[in-house]
Scaffold this active site. Sequence first.
Site, PDB file in Angstrom:
ATOM      1  N   LYS A 271       0.842  -1.196   0.000  1.00 33.93           N
ATOM      2  CA  LYS A 271       0.000   0.000   0.000  1.00 33.93           C
ATOM      3  C   LYS A 271       0.881   1.251   0.000  1.00 33.93           C
ATOM      4  O   LYS A 271       2.017   1.210   0.477  1.00 33.93           O
ATOM      5  CB  LYS A 271      -0.864   0.023   1.276  1.00 33.93           C
ATOM      6  N   ARG A 345     -10.157 -11.652   2.269  1.00 35.21           N
ATOM      7  CA  ARG A 345     -11.017 -12.717   1.732  1.00 35.21           C
ATOM      8  C   ARG A 345     -10.310 -14.062   1.788  1.00 35.21           C
ATOM      9  O   ARG A 345     -10.952 -15.108   1.923  1.00 35.21           O
ATOM     10  CB  ARG A 345     -11.447 -12.347   0.300  1.00 35.21           C
TER      11      ARG A 345
HETATM   12  N1  BES Z   1      -8.179  -3.760   4.488  1.00 29.11           N
HETATM   13  C1  BES Z   1      -8.329  -3.377   3.133  1.00 29.11           C
HETATM   14  C2  BES Z   1      -9.638  -2.634   2.870  1.00 29.11           C
HETATM   15  C3  BES Z   1      -9.790  -1.308   3.553  1.00 29.11           C
HETATM   16  C4  BES Z   1      -9.305  -0.158   2.957  1.00 29.11           C
HETATM   17  C5  BES Z   1     -10.466  -1.207   4.743  1.00 29.11           C
HETATM   18  C6  BES Z   1      -9.470   1.055   3.574  1.00 29.11           C
HETATM   19  C7  BES Z   1     -10.630   0.015   5.374  1.00 29.11           C
HETATM   20  C8  BES Z   1     -10.127   1.144   4.776  1.00 29.11           C
HETATM   21  C9  BES Z   1      -8.300  -4.611   2.232  1.00 29.11           C
HETATM   22  O1  BES Z   1      -7.492  -5.639   2.665  1.00 29.11           O
HETATM   23  C10 BES Z   1      -7.784  -4.161   0.904  1.00 29.11           C
HETATM   24  O2  BES Z   1      -6.657  -3.798   0.846  1.00 29.11           O
HETATM   25  N2  BES Z   1      -8.630  -4.197  -0.107  1.00 29.11           N
HETATM   26  C11 BES Z   1      -8.273  -3.789  -1.401  1.00 29.11           C
HETATM   27  C12 BES Z   1      -8.773  -4.819  -2.368  1.00 29.11           C
HETATM   28  C13 BES Z   1      -8.229  -4.658  -3.750  1.00 29.11           C
HETATM   29  C14 BES Z   1      -6.751  -5.005  -3.761  1.00 29.11           C
HETATM   30  C15 BES Z   1      -8.994  -5.562  -4.660  1.00 29.11           C
HETATM   31  C16 BES Z   1      -8.917  -2.438  -1.660  1.00 29.11           C
HETATM   32  O3  BES Z   1     -10.047  -2.217  -1.207  1.00 29.11           O
HETATM   33  O4  BES Z   1      -8.281  -1.596  -2.270  1.00 29.11           O
HETATM   34 MN    MN Z   2      -5.488  -5.433   2.005  1.00 21.69          MN
END
Ligand code: BES
Ligand code: MN
Length: 492
Positions: A271, A345
């Site tokens: 990230k 997931r």
């Molecule tokens: N934990 C994150 C989702 C999230 C983002 C929760 C911001 C709360 C605030 C999750 O693991 C994630 O990174 N999801 C990605 C999925 C994508 C790679 C398909 C996302 O939402 O960008």
């Molecule tokens: Mn994630």
Amino acid sequence: MKITFQKLSLPKTGALVLGVMSGCKLLPLGVEVDAAVDGLLTQAMKDARFDGDDHQTLSVATPRGAVLLYGLGDGESIDELWAEKAGGSIFAALAKTGASKINVIFEPHASAEEGIALRAAHMAFAAQLRAYRFDKYKTQLKNDDLPSLQQMVLLVDKTAAARRAFASLEAVAEGVCLTRDLVSEPPNVLYPESYAKRCAALKELGVKVEVLGEKEMKKLGMGALLGVGQGSVRESKIVVMRWNGASNSRAKPLAFIGKGVTFDTGGISLKPAGGMEDMKWDMGGSGTVVGLMHALAGRKAKVNAIGVIGLVENMPDGNAQRPGDVVTSMSGQTIEVINTDAEGRLVLADVLHYTATKYKPVFMIDLATLTGAMMVSLGQVNCGYFANDDDLSDKIAAAGKATGEGVWRMPLGAEYNKQLDSDIADMKNVGPRWGGAITAACFLERFVGKTPWVHMDIAGMAWTSKDSPTVPKGGTGWGVRLLNRLVADNYE
Ligand code: BES
Ligand code: MN
Ligand code: ZN
């Protein structure tokens, strides 16, 4: 903060909170106070254009002590949720004024009316929720930074009924505050093993707590969950918490499942740096499950329930999972990991399959801070949820309405589901950009089998940067109230 309930009569000590109906109509005890201070309250209302509108407030310093006038409107909208909004707002208004004790006189309806005691209990419940603080890492607090308010007295005629209602609600408040504590902890303090130890404290309430380590998970074939934790020096864990409160201790349990990523860097699909610290609350779903188990056990709910949480840390490392890896889940289905940041997931896939096959529960409800896409869809107002069962879905919606924790149903369907098909494995872990919260839910659905199931994507709900009447900024504890209500209204 100490909560007490006393019969309606003018108290000798402490600040006063006095309900006022529209048109500046003081309640009977308020009229007495006003007379004792020579009409100062009436004069103050006039001067401040205070009319007694719903939730309008005015604080007045009187020779008899501090008074907060609280608007009741025409009295018609006063229900449990109204009382909660008032209880939280009253606490916030008076917490740091110097008053250590407040007496609340708010009910305009005849004291015989049913529901008054319950509303008083909800008001106290809300004040407790608003009084929550997470200051264990603040070493330089001065006295003025701390609330002066130590005791709230609610004046009602049916004190016994109010105390009884409050006893259950207090257990729920404790559960919410436990969730907030877990969510607020920094990720160097709360990691899978230390988190599992915190869960073990539930044993004191009669909850059975079992912890699976990586060795057990390997034996069970949980390649999806283990792949996520592979880059971390912290060992992944699954914690199973079991509360047997039903008269038949062998009755099938309700199952609550939580995503517990104690820190989500994204892994090799790293990230960006900005805001990454927020990903300490990527264990929010599991936090709600732990808080709920505390609430159910604390109020001795007559139900069998299990909480199953998957605890991992998602880190980049020489040993971390790569984009392109194919992992085999406990269900036997294989997953091509396109993006290591879609890790929640993968964790839930194994926890859902494990729970469904081992415990054969009445239903499974999972909670997860799963996708940013869900925040884009519904903001931080409603939690989007998905269901494979209309009856369970309706019950969730009703519990949301009753507790003020808003929910909105989202769709599943084959058109979305097939977007997860992979060229080389049974599925990939991400779909196309659009509808990201939905394809994430479709992914989970592939591991649920025939069990009635709801997935709640709480990405927008677990944390808030703004105070609201019953939720101070920080970890919200969202979902404990809703799920507790779901259980109480339908399964006890
Ligand atoms: N934990 C994150 C989702 C999230 C983002 C929760 C911001 C709360 C605030 C999750 O693991 C994630 O990174 N999801 C990605 C999925 C994508 C790679 C398909 C996302 O939402 O960008
Ligand atoms: Mn994630
Ligand atoms: Zn995550």
